[in-house]
Design a protein around this motif. Structure first.
Motif: not given
Length: 123
Positions: A22-40
């Protein structure tokens, strides 16, 4: 604008392994503290799989994947990985990467989402 981009899905036999990224954009990386995986899975609700904090690296897993899946991160690459081993047919689903500000198992706590990657485990 894609904020998180998943890759690495595919078709694998029971007992096999896959690694999702899961690669984050520069803008997204600056605004998040946690990354999760979900599935459906088809006909089912989206469910929590695993989560990791960007800073401390603390992790949490759903009971159904504990001991088989490992979540990790590379802050320099702004990428989170999900190593999946001993895969079972019931792991078949679309896997989504999500970014948020709290470590949570709840879908609505995450404001940034990728488009998902398909994982299919054949029996």
């Amino acid at each position: 604008q894609v904020q998180l981009r998943e890759s690495g899905g595919g078709l694998v036999e029971t007992g096999g392994s896959l690694r999702l990224s899961c690669a984050a954009s520069e803008r997204t990386f600056a605004h998040i503290y946690t990354v999760a995986w979900f599935r459906q899975a088809p006909g089912k609700d989206r469910e929590f799989v695993a989560t990791i904090g960007w800073i401390g690296g603390s992790t949490d897993y759903a009971d159904s994947v504990k001991g088989r899946f490992t979540i990790s991160r590379d802050n320099a690459k702004k990428t989170v990985y999900l190593e999946m081993n001993s895969l079972k047919p019931e792991d078949t689903a679309i896997y989504y990467c999500a970014g948020g500000n709290t470590r949570s198992w709840v879908v609505k706590e995450y404001g940034y989402w990728g488009r998902g990657t398909q994982v299919t485990v054949s029996s």
